[in-house]
Design an enzyme around this catalytic site. Structure first.
Site, PDB file in Angstrom:
ATOM      1  N   GLU A 252      -7.826  66.034  58.002  1.00  0.00           N
ATOM      2  CA  GLU A 252      -7.410  66.233  59.390  1.00  0.00           C
ATOM      3  C   GLU A 252      -8.488  65.606  60.243  1.00  0.00           C
ATOM      4  O   GLU A 252      -9.612  66.105  60.318  1.00  0.00           O
ATOM      5  CB  GLU A 252      -7.245  67.733  59.682  1.00  0.00           C
ATOM      6  CG  GLU A 252      -6.372  68.012  60.895  1.00  0.00           C
ATOM      7  CD  GLU A 252      -7.097  67.827  62.206  1.00  0.00           C
ATOM      8  OE1 GLU A 252      -6.878  66.765  62.852  1.00  0.00           O
ATOM      9  OE2 GLU A 252      -7.874  68.694  62.576  1.00  0.00           O
ATOM     10  N   CYS A 286     -10.134  67.667  68.605  1.00  0.00           N
ATOM     11  CA  CYS A 286      -9.378  66.529  68.076  1.00  0.00           C
ATOM     12  C   CYS A 286      -8.082  66.315  68.843  1.00  0.00           C
ATOM     13  O   CYS A 286      -7.567  65.196  68.907  1.00  0.00           O
ATOM     14  CB  CYS A 286      -9.111  66.709  66.588  1.00  0.00           C
ATOM     15  SG  CYS A 286      -8.191  68.211  66.168  1.00  0.00           S
TER      16      CYS A 286
END
Length: 486
Positions: A252, A286
């Site tokens: 991720e 993110c």
């Protein structure tokens, strides 16, 4: 001794209990002040090998433990986090520079991860299959063995917990390497919670350290799955190393997320959403909104209002005040942010707000008149910066949104939700929020990105978590031995 008293863990790591690390100790540095507020044990490669041996031994008994007993441990862990939210929030504020609201939200998410883990162990874990032979045929999910988790600094508790909790719930042992900048809130706090909740010793290890510890973790033969959250560059290295050892790596990674603002929006609501998406936790997420793509008819007013929001957002030490924005994590990150901002201005962007800093406190920044090739628009900034670009048609907005190798989260703001969905159909992204900004996470929803943002949805919900942290086994059963023509 009170819960998570520093006398319990100061100078320690967690591996079969609180122990000294072979790599010595490291100070816990508060970014808002630069002060050392504690220390933790640093792991060595030998510590990883010892932890892997303990984990493999403990996992066998854990796999055989009843689902009722497992679920009770996870429920206790969730309750402990809720009971000690103040402790979690304090450490997130001091160690990670989290604003009080962000820290409270993160602690809540961590508790839900453990409650979801309790539900996961009670859920079905297999599927009956049809067979052309007179037999019972089924597929079942079995633990992989030991899972290695490598987590980052920005949302340290939740980005550790969303792998740790479901991996344990799937019947695995877990070795966690938290980012050394947030080793306490991202690792040692969770060790204390799980120990208090009754998790058997040897199942969970917290080994803070640098890249050498991560490499040792990947190389351990008994560690079958690596769950990594971090930058795209580091993720490439992790994926390559894992592939050499023929083990799965769930990656991720970063994002440069677009917020498309169509011309029919409630402008006040759109600006509020855009500001939250870009400035929450100093943009160190993110999923942060890194590209505001705004229709030309509302562009001037959108920029003006967004700049006003930025100018009026307080920035300060979240541990001693109620400022919603705190410091960025360190000087290296601050300097990277500033370089991208100044590089964009030099390339032609207009500084509508911010662009200045004091120590590690970077002011919320708006870069108007951005272009595709401006560094602040093209790259992931990981700071409180909102680059804004205008578009004239939906086709142009889609073209701008897709002009990125990242594909983590997408926000689309419009009064016509179906129109928003049709736009989403044409922009590759692991996550889409119509009439919301790009930052969101729930323990029951699949999470992950495409392209440079990672290898797909690997977290959230029983289905995704079972896919991530188990192996699939096909089993057949029949009453008599089959006869063959040999």
């Amino acid at each position: 001794m009170t819960f998570f008293d520093s006398a319990q863990w100061d100078g320690q790591m967690y591996s079969g209990g609180w122990v000294r690390g072979g790599g010595g100790t490291q100070d816990v540095v508060e970014p808002a002040t630069g002060n050392a507020i504690g220390s933790f044990g640093v792991a060595s490669a030998d510590d990883v090998a010892k932890a892997a041996e303990q984990a493999a031994a403990a996992q066998l008994a854990w796999q055989a433990t009843s689902f009722e007993d497992k679920a009770a441990i996870f429920r206790r862990a969730g309750a402990l986090i809720e009971e000690h939210t103040g402790v979690a929030v304090d450490w997130l504020a001091r160690e990670a520079g989290s604003g009080q609201g962000k820290a409270g939200f993160e602690a809540h998410l961590v508790a839900t991860e453990f409650y979801s883990a309790a539900a996961m162990v009670e859920a079905p874990y297999g599927q009956l299959l049809r067979s052309g032979k007179p037999r019972l045929s089924f597929a079942r999910r079995l633990p992989a063995g030991t899972v290695g988790v490598i987590s980052p600094f920005n949302f340290p508790q939740i980005l550790s917990s969303r792998s740790v909790a479901p991996a344990l719930a799937a019947g695995n042992a877990v070795i966690l390497k938290p980012d050394p900048r947030t080793a306490v809130s991202g690792g040692l706090f969770l060790a204390a919670v799980l120990e208090e909740a009754g998790l058997p010793q040897g199942l969970f290890h917290v080994l803070p350290g640098g890249a050498d510890v991560g490499e040792a973790l990947i190389e351990q033969p008994s560690v079958r799955i690596i769950s990594f959250t971090g930058s795209t560059g580091a993720g490439r290295a992790v994926g390559e190393a894992a592939a050499r050892h023929l083990k799965r790596a769930h990656l991720e990674l970063g994002g440069n997320n677009a917020l498309i603002v169509l011309d029919d929006v409630d402008l006040d609501a759109a600006v509020s959403a855009g500001a939250w998406g870009s400035f929450l936790h100093q943009g160190q997420i993110c999923m942060t909104t890194g590209r505001h793509i705004v229709h030309e008819s509302i562009y001037p007013e959108y920029v003006e209002r967004l700049a006003a929001k930025a100018q009026n957002l307080p920035v300060g030490n979240p541990a001693t005040g109620d400022a919603p924005l705190g410091p960025v994590i360190n000087a290296s990150q601050r300097d990277k942010i500033h370089s991208l901002v100044t590089g964009s201005v030099d390339a032609g962007a207009r500084l509508a707000a911010g662009g200045t800093y004091e120590d590690l406190f970077y002011r919320p920044t708006v870069l108007a008149d951005s272009a595709l090739d401006h560094p602040g628009f093209a790259e992931e900034i990981f700071g409180p910066v909102a680059p804004v670009i205008k578009f004239g048609s939906v086709e142009e907005a889609i073209s701008i949104a897709t002009a990125s190798d990242y594909g983590l989260s997408l926000g689309i703001l419009t009064k016509d939700a179906m129109k928003g969905l049709s736009v989403a159909d044409r922009v590759p992204s692991g996550i889409v929020h119509i009439n919301d900004q790009t930052v969101d996470d729930e323990s029951v929803a699949p999470f992950g990105g495409v392209g440079f943002s990672g290898t797909g949805a690997r977290f959230g919900g029983t289905e995704a978590n079972l896919e991530a942290f188990t192996e699939t086994q096909w089993v057949t059963m029949q009453g008599d031995i089959a006869r063959y023509p040999f």
